[in-house]
Structures are given as structure tokens and as C-alpha cells.
Design a protein around this motif. Sequence first.
Motif, mmCIF file in Angstrom:
data_model
loop_
_atom_site.group_PDB
_atom_site.id
_atom_site.type_symbol
_atom_site.label_atom_id
_atom_site.label_comp_id
_atom_site.label_asym_id
_atom_site.label_seq_id
_atom_site.Cartn_x
_atom_site.Cartn_y
_atom_site.Cartn_z
ATOM 1 N N GLY A 25 0.779 -1.226 0.000
ATOM 2 C CA GLY A 25 0.000 0.000 0.000
ATOM 3 C C GLY A 25 0.810 1.275 0.000
ATOM 4 N N VAL A 26 2.131 1.169 -0.024
ATOM 5 C CA VAL A 26 2.998 2.340 0.018
ATOM 6 C C VAL A 26 3.582 2.581 -1.377
ATOM 7 N N GLU A 27 3.395 3.796 -1.899
ATOM 8 C CA GLU A 27 3.931 4.125 -3.216
ATOM 9 C C GLU A 27 5.450 4.234 -3.161
ATOM 10 N N ALA A 28 6.103 3.734 -4.202
ATOM 11 C CA ALA A 28 7.560 3.763 -4.255
ATOM 12 C C ALA A 28 8.022 3.996 -5.685
ATOM 13 N N LEU A 29 9.192 4.614 -5.817
ATOM 14 C CA LEU A 29 9.814 4.846 -7.114
ATOM 15 C C LEU A 29 11.090 4.012 -7.194
ATOM 16 N N CYS A 30 11.183 3.174 -8.212
ATOM 17 C CA CYS A 30 12.399 2.413 -8.483
ATOM 18 C C CYS A 30 13.309 3.277 -9.345
ATOM 19 N N ASP A 31 14.424 3.649 -8.796
ATOM 20 C CA ASP A 31 15.333 4.604 -9.426
ATOM 21 C C ASP A 31 16.380 3.841 -10.253
ATOM 22 N N PRO A 32 16.754 4.354 -11.433
ATOM 23 C CA PRO A 32 17.736 3.644 -12.259
ATOM 24 C C PRO A 32 19.122 3.545 -11.636
ATOM 25 N N PHE A 33 19.388 4.316 -10.586
ATOM 26 C CA PHE A 33 20.648 4.168 -9.871
ATOM 27 C C PHE A 33 20.665 2.900 -9.011
ATOM 28 N N GLY A 34 19.474 2.322 -8.743
ATOM 29 C CA GLY A 34 19.398 1.153 -7.880
ATOM 30 C C GLY A 34 18.903 1.471 -6.491
ATOM 31 N N ALA A 35 18.308 2.651 -6.300
ATOM 32 C CA ALA A 35 17.741 3.068 -5.022
ATOM 33 C C ALA A 35 16.220 3.101 -5.113
ATOM 34 N N LEU A 36 15.569 2.961 -3.977
ATOM 35 C CA LEU A 36 14.112 3.034 -3.888
ATOM 36 C C LEU A 36 13.747 4.299 -3.125
ATOM 37 N N TYR A 37 12.833 5.096 -3.681
ATOM 38 C CA TYR A 37 12.430 6.334 -3.016
ATOM 39 C C TYR A 37 10.951 6.278 -2.693
ATOM 40 N N LEU A 38 10.611 6.578 -1.425
ATOM 41 C CA LEU A 38 9.227 6.611 -0.954
ATOM 42 C C LEU A 38 8.824 8.068 -0.785
ATOM 43 N N PRO A 39 8.095 8.639 -1.749
ATOM 44 C CA PRO A 39 7.843 10.083 -1.741
ATOM 45 C C PRO A 39 7.001 10.554 -0.565
ATOM 46 N N GLN A 40 6.104 9.713 -0.043
ATOM 47 C CA GLN A 40 5.229 10.162 1.043
ATOM 48 C C GLN A 40 6.011 10.460 2.316
ATOM 49 N N THR A 41 7.090 9.720 2.540
ATOM 50 C CA THR A 41 7.890 9.903 3.754
ATOM 51 C C THR A 41 9.269 10.466 3.460
ATOM 52 N N ARG A 42 9.577 10.734 2.177
ATOM 53 C CA ARG A 42 10.892 11.220 1.752
ATOM 54 C C ARG A 42 11.995 10.301 2.266
ATOM 55 N N LEU A 73 30.176 5.561 -4.047
ATOM 56 C CA LEU A 73 29.793 6.802 -3.365
ATOM 57 C C LEU A 73 29.454 7.913 -4.358
ATOM 58 N N LYS A 74 30.074 7.934 -5.522
ATOM 59 C CA LYS A 74 29.704 8.916 -6.548
ATOM 60 C C LYS A 74 28.253 8.705 -6.979
ATOM 61 N N ILE A 75 27.875 7.458 -7.189
ATOM 62 C CA ILE A 75 26.494 7.157 -7.587
ATOM 63 C C ILE A 75 25.537 7.493 -6.447
ATOM 64 N N LEU A 76 25.914 7.143 -5.221
ATOM 65 C CA LEU A 76 25.060 7.437 -4.071
ATOM 66 C C LEU A 76 24.878 8.944 -3.894
ATOM 67 N N SER A 77 25.939 9.700 -4.067
ATOM 68 C CA SER A 77 25.833 11.154 -3.954
ATOM 69 C C SER A 77 24.871 11.716 -4.986
ATOM 70 N N ALA A 78 24.910 11.184 -6.199
ATOM 71 C CA ALA A 78 24.019 11.663 -7.256
ATOM 72 C C ALA A 78 22.563 11.359 -6.945
ATOM 73 N N VAL A 79 22.281 10.170 -6.442
ATOM 74 C CA VAL A 79 20.882 9.815 -6.176
ATOM 75 C C VAL A 79 20.346 10.615 -4.984
ATOM 76 N N ILE A 80 21.181 10.894 -4.010
ATOM 77 C CA ILE A 80 20.744 11.721 -2.885
ATOM 78 C C ILE A 80 20.494 13.153 -3.339
#
Length: 241
Positions: A25-42, A73-80
Motif C-alpha cells: 500500500g505504500v507508493e515507491a519509485l524504483c530509481d535507475p541508480f538502484g535506489a528506492l524512493y518513498l515520496p510520502q515519507t521522503r 559513493l559517486k552514484i550514491l551522492s548523485a541519487v541523494i
Amino acid sequence: MNRLALAAAQIEDFGSLTARTVVAGVEALCDPFGALYLPQTRLLVISDLHLEKGAAFARRGMLLPPYDTLATLKILSAVIARHDPAIVVSLGDNFHDRVGSAHLPDMFRREIAEMARGRDWIWINGNHDPDGATGLPGQSADELHYAGLVFRHEPSLSAGHGEIAGHLHPSATVRRRDKSVRRPCFATDGRRMLMPAFGVTTGGLDLRHRAMAGLFERENLVAHLLGRDRVYSVRFSNLLA
């Protein structure tokens, strides 16, 4: 385009590269960097960074290219930077061995501290790093229950509803034009999700592997594959065996 190139690219409509899904029941975005983002809770989820893998192998007398931590860490910095999360949850095997965080060079320690500034950061303990992160911002925990979801390293056969887990490094194979292509993937049947490994030198385990048995309702299972240009969503029945 690989993830490092994507991290450096100037992309105006980044949302078109993601895939939307719902877990318990929780909306999520699958990011091409390999991270998952939950917009409702940031909340941003990453898994299996395996930082300092090259250094861990070197301590055992085996040589790998020593650039894995820098690239990851370069990829992680970009996704953040793209999502600006309020909370970051890293789902275990954050480091490749128990002493990886203690031996982390200062330049990488400063980079992580800069990314964590103004955010809550939770390091979930993994089987490679069960003792938690040493000398880094945030806190370590075996699992996190938050906003109706549970975040842990290893998936549980008995408590899968609302679970976001890592550990198994899921991947899947599809046919593209005249050849088969195997890619890391997010895997979800709407009840639980397995995260792809985020580290640049990590391998993958096919969704049909016996280690995945019993984790998903296969008739509802979708693999969100990390393509070179965006995330591709493919039903399990359409994957190659």
C-alpha cells in the motif's frame, strides 16, 4: 549508459527514467541508480553497498581494482542530490567485512558525512557487517519498522508483508533484439520487495534461483530491471529462464 555515466549526466526529466510501484500500500519509485524512493515519507532505500570490497580482498592477498568505494559513493551522492531525502536507510552489507567501516579512508568518511548532513541515516546490519558502522553519522540497527514497512537485510519467509530487504542481489534476464540481457532488478509482488545490490562490484542472483523460492507470489511478481537508460518493468512470466 552505465550508472556512473548516468550519475554525471544532466537530465531534466529524471522522473521518466523511474518505475512506479506499490509495496503493501505504500507508493515507491524504483530509481535507475538502484535506489528506492518513498515520496510520502521522503525516505530513500539502498542496499548492499559492499563498500571497501577491494580493500577487504587485499587484506586476504587477492587484488581487485581499488576504485569500488569511490565509484559507489559517486552514484550514491548523485541519487541523494536528485531526491533530497529526509531519511536514508541502507539495508546491510554496507561494508564488505566487519572492519570495513573502521578502516574507511578519511576522504570517504567526509563524503558520507556530507551526504548525511541534515538527514536521518540508518545503517541496517548485514551478514558481512553485523557489528554496525564505526565512526559514521547515523545509527545502526538490525531492522527498522517505519510507516507500515519493515526494513531488514535478509528477507523472512514468515514475515514478508511490507518487507523491504536486500541480501540476495536479485537479477533477471530478458530478450532484447537478438540477444539475452541480464540486469540487476527490484523484485516485488506487491507484498514485499527485494532490492538490487547498489555496490558497483556486486554480482546478482537470478529470480528463478532456489534461494528465492517461497518469497513471492509469482503470478504477481514484477522485475524492475536497471537498464542502461531507464528502469524497465517486466512480469515474471515474461522473463527468460
